[in-house]
Design an enzyme around this catalytic site. Structure first.
Site, short mmCIF file in Angstrom:
data_model
loop_
_atom_site.label_atom_id
_atom_site.label_comp_id
_atom_site.label_asym_id
_atom_site.label_seq_id
_atom_site.Cartn_x
_atom_site.Cartn_y
_atom_site.Cartn_z
CG ASP A 167 42.72 61.95 47.48
OD1 ASP A 167 43.53 63.32 47.21
OD2 ASP A 167 40.89 62.43 46.50
CB CYS A 182 41.27 16.14 51.29
SG CYS A 182 41.45 14.96 49.52
CB CYS A 200 40.02 15.81 45.70
SG CYS A 200 40.00 14.89 48.13
#
Length: 862
Positions: free
Chosen positions: A517, A99, A102
């Site tokens: 650019d 989970c 953890c």
């Protein structure tokens, strides 16, 4: 007209947008330019340059500004700061996580190590660690193990797809057993007429393997966490189901629930009745089953969400056909290939690694890298990318990068690191998840005590507490960002868009200005002939004709390797005009070329060459040359028999999709700005063609970062040397009020001369061939030259962020609403387990909608 001249000696000039000083002798700023100038300077956001490729011949030092406003002087020898040199990146494969808590716990443990900065991702089961160079990976692995989990260094033999499949298969086996047993238990408990004599004792027998074998993973994780003084989502599941099971056993043995013939009605909410007269085996079985179902869907969805990246990695060649010095070929594993070796690619084979073609010509299918379906023609001297497909002819390639240095591997590494990183919203979710479990346990105890004090009975109180424990599991919080990011980056990889991480997604949401650019972004970045103009007949001489002018200039330029010369020769070939034989060919540095053609002294070059040779340029050609120069084109005059016979104009063509892309940007509510080194009139000409809102002309490459910074601060065009201030596409000065407005700026460039601006912008988007330079300097990288793809990149980024936010909202909303409902006794534990599993499934399936993201249709690009 001297601005139209092109250098013939050495072919060192570049299009106006890509050079500083150009013909005046200032150092070029080009990618792999023939002049040997440095290839790239990217000012990193942290203040240190991201990437510097030293020049080939000791060109003059290059000065660039970093994003912090400091000046960085770079030469062929790069001095790296000590703090940058001493840091290394270490990736770990983590096992045992079940989970989000953890992952949070492991991350906290790793970050407690001195000098370590770690990001642990529950969705990918990986930890990305930045640590001092002296840090041993084994020490980090030991830290993970001390936290109750396991970790290892990734190896080439590790098949993450196989491991993910094995994990999913294990869950599926347990789910099948749980479902077969739990369904009868739940049905009997819910349907009173089906409750046969002794059904409660049969439920005990059936629930035991479901709880202790099918749910063993939850209990094992809980025990491991308890040994390390911590708790996780599994703690909630384990404590909740075991509590329901043990309380039911107690009721069977010591209460009236064990009486043969006992029946009870099922309801969504809890009911007040005999404290020891009910059993909740169906709640324990149902919770385990529903959560296993959610985990299975989650595991499969996570694997599918990352499938695009895994398929990308699988596309690389597994074997290579090496070419020995004596011309013999032999096949070896791809690991045998080293940089500098030559290998053969036959028709239908994948190119084994990045390299340069040394012999042969072929059409290469590059869609795996660029997403472009049209094959690219390559020949000697052209670069090729590993994993692309040779479609029609034998090639000999010299390897320039192998293994993890190839473009394919670097893209995959970048995407994987992006999936490991976390957004600000997810960091908040992780912090909440880290404290969520103990808070929920406290709330469950409060509910238990409160109901006992209220006189509801111990059975009702315990069941309410169990419901709180079960429904509170915030797995959805841990899955909200990773699953959406997996799906979004995977879809992006399929479309030719590389997303660096969730930070880029968050920045894309706030962008209001797109700066781009000109050369290589709005234009193709390739020179092409625009016009051939013939001098009018004079002094009784006839007009020589367009073919004659084109034939003569192509003949003269055929001896040059300059890009303008190559464009002229290519145009002549396409027009079916064959060059003639030329003698006494000579390059005149800075002016042009001369040669003898058909016995006639001939010249091709700029106006200065015509003036030096005392040749009079007809007024009509002068006017045409001025007009071409105003549009940013280069003019090449051609003369023979002591008379100027005509001229050819050459310029960089506007890319096919540029105008459509600008329209789409405007529909998204974005303001468009063009930066270019061209003069004001030439810049306005391009801007008017594509519909650009604002133009900043005569901007040198090293000044682009300053323009972006001033746009961000609201002072665009003020105080930048050589800048008169921005103008709109029609040439009008941008209003002062607009100039003072702060903007969130996205910069789109080719990743070379624009690298500092890409890094300094709020969102950097590099486009073109997907080189290492482009990837290093940008947040989003487009793997083919298509400005509409930049539109899709921003759309995808915003869609991914929207999905993340939707997931987080649902996860928070679900827990905020569900916990009080359970605490007030309005939710049966079994229904709580189903609702908790549904929340995780909802988040995962919502994220997978990104896999259906549709790019701009081809018909809309033209």
């Amino acid at each position: 007209m001297t601005n139209s001249a092109h250098e013939q000696a050495g072919g060192t000039s570049t299009p106006p947008d890509a050079a500083t000083g150009g013909r005046s002798g200032a150092p070029d700023l080009v990618a792999g330019g023939r002049s040997g100038a440095p290839d790239l300077v990217a000012g990193g956001r942290s203040g240190a340059p991201d990437l510097v490729a030293g020049g080939r011949s000791g060109a003059p030092d290059l000065v660039a500004g970093d994003s912090a406003g400091n000046t960085v002087v770079l030469d062929d020898t790069l001095t790296i700061p000590d703090d940058a040199r001493d840091l290394v990146s270490i990736d770990l494969d983590v096992t045992g996580m079940t989970c989000a808590s953890c992952a949070s716990r492991i991350q906290k443990r790793l970050n407690k190590v001195d000098g370590v900065e770690a990001a642990v991702n529950y969705a990918t089961n990986k930890a990305h660690v930045t640590a001092p160079a002296a840090t041993r990976p084994e020490a980090l692995i030991e830290v993970v193990r001390d936290a109750g989990y396991d970790a290892s260094l990734p190896t080439p033999d590790t098949d993450s797809d196989e491991l993910a499949s094995a994990h999913a298969d294990s869950i599926r086996r347990r789910l099948i057993v749980a479902a077969i047993i739990s369904v009868p238990v739940m049905v009997v408990a819910m349907v009173t007429p089906l409750q046969f004599p002794g059904w409660q004792w049969a439920s005990l027998v059936a629930a035991t393997p479901v709880l202790f074998w099918c749910g063993w993973g939850f209990h094992k994780a809980t025990w491991t966490n308890l040994k390390h003084g911590s708790a996780s989502m599994d703690t909630l599941i384990s404590v909740g189901t075991i509590s329901a099971y043990l309380w039911s056993v107690y009721c069977l043995v010591f209460g009236s629930a064990g009486m043969i013939g006992m029946r009870h009605e099922f309801s969504f909410a809890l009911s007040h009745h005999d404290a020891l007269g009910s059993v909740y085996f169906e709640a324990a079985c149902g919770t385990i089953t529903f959560i296993l179902l959610g985990r299975l869907i989650e595991a499969r969805s996570r694997r599918e969400a990352g499938s695009a990246l895994r398929e990308l990695l699988k596309l690389g060649a597994k074997r290579v056909r090496l070419l020995d010095d004596d011309g013999t070929e032999h096949t070896e594993p791809i690991e045998a290939l080293t940089v500098g070796q030559q290998f053969v690619v036959r028709p239908g084979e994948k190119i084994a690694s990045d390299g340069v073609v040394t012999a042969g010509e072929a059409a290469i299918d590059t869609r795996v890298i660029t997403g472009e379906s049209v094959p690219v023609e390559v020949g000697p001297g052209d670069r090729v990318v590993g994993a692309t497909l040779n479609t029609n002819s034998r090639l000999v390639v010299r390897a320039t990068a192998v293994g993890s240095d190839t473009q394919l591997s670097q893209i995959a590494t970048l995407v994987e690191q992006a999936q490991t990183s976390k957004s600000n919203a997810q960091r908040l979710a992780d912090r909440i998840a880290g404290v969520f479990v103990p808070v929920v346990i406290v709330l469950a105890l409060v509910a238990l005590v409160a109901w006992l004090i209220a006189g509801a009975g111990i059975s009702f109180a315990i069941t309410a507490a169990v419901s709180v424990l079960i429904i509170s599991c915030p797995c959805a919080l841990g899955l909200a960002t990773p699953t959406a990011l997996l799906a979004g980056t995977g879809r992006g990889a399929q479309l030719g868009i590389v997303i660096r991480g969730p930070e880029a997604l968050e920045r894309a949401k706030t962008i209001d200005t797109v700066v781009m650019d000109k050369t290589g972004t709005l234009t193709k970045g390739e020179m092409a002939v625009q016009h051939v103009v013939v001098a009018p007949a004079t002094d009784g001489r006839k007009d020589v004709g367009t073919d004659a002018v084109l034939r003569r200039v192509a003949t003269l330029e055929a001896g040059s390797e300059h890009p303008i010369a190559e464009a002229i020769v290519a145009f002549a070939e396409q027009a079916g005009v064959e060059p003639e034989a030329a003698d006494d060919f000579q390059i005149i540095p800075g002016l042009g070329v001369r040669a003898t053609v058909a016995g006639q002294a001939s010249l091709a070059g700029n106006a200065a060459l015509m003036e030096r040779e005392e040749l009079v340029v007809p007024a009509e050609l002068v006017a045409a040359a001025h007009s071409a120069a105003d549009e940013g084109a280069t003019v090449v005059f051609v003369a023979w028999q002591a008379a100027v016979r005509g001229l050819v104009t050459v310029s960089d063509e506007i890319a096919d999709t540029s105008q459509r892309a600008i329209e789409l940007f405007h529909r998204m509510g974005l303001r468009t700005v063009m930066l270019t080194g061209d003069n004001e009139r030439a810049a306005r000409h391009i801007a008017a063609q594509v519909g650009i809102d604002e133009v900043h002309a005569q901007v040198l490459p090293q000044q682009k970062l300053e323009v972006v910074t001033r746009l961000q601060s609201g002072d665009a065009g003020q105080g930048v040397p050589g800048l008169e201030g921005g103008s709109d596409g029609s040439g009008r000065q941008a209003s002062g009020q607009q100039g003072r407005q702060e903007h969130r700026v996205a910069m789109i460039g080719d990743g070379v001369n624009d690298a500092a601006a890409l890094a300094g912008a709020d969102l950097g988007i590099s486009m073109g061939s997907g080189t290492d330079a482009a990837i290093a300097a940008s947040d989003l990288t487009l793997m083919r030259h298509d400005l509409v793809l930049a539109v899709d990149a921003i759309r995808l980024a915003r869609a991914t962020l929207g999905t993340i936010r939707g997931n987080l909202f649902w996860a928070f909303f679900y827990n905020v609403c569900a916990i009080p409902i359970a605490a007030f006794g309005l939710l049966n534990p079994m229904i709580a387990g189903a609702a908790m599993a549904f929340s995780s499934v909802f988040v995962v399936t919502n994220s997978l909608r990104l896999r259906r993201f549709r790019p701009t249709p081809e018909v809309a690009r033209s």
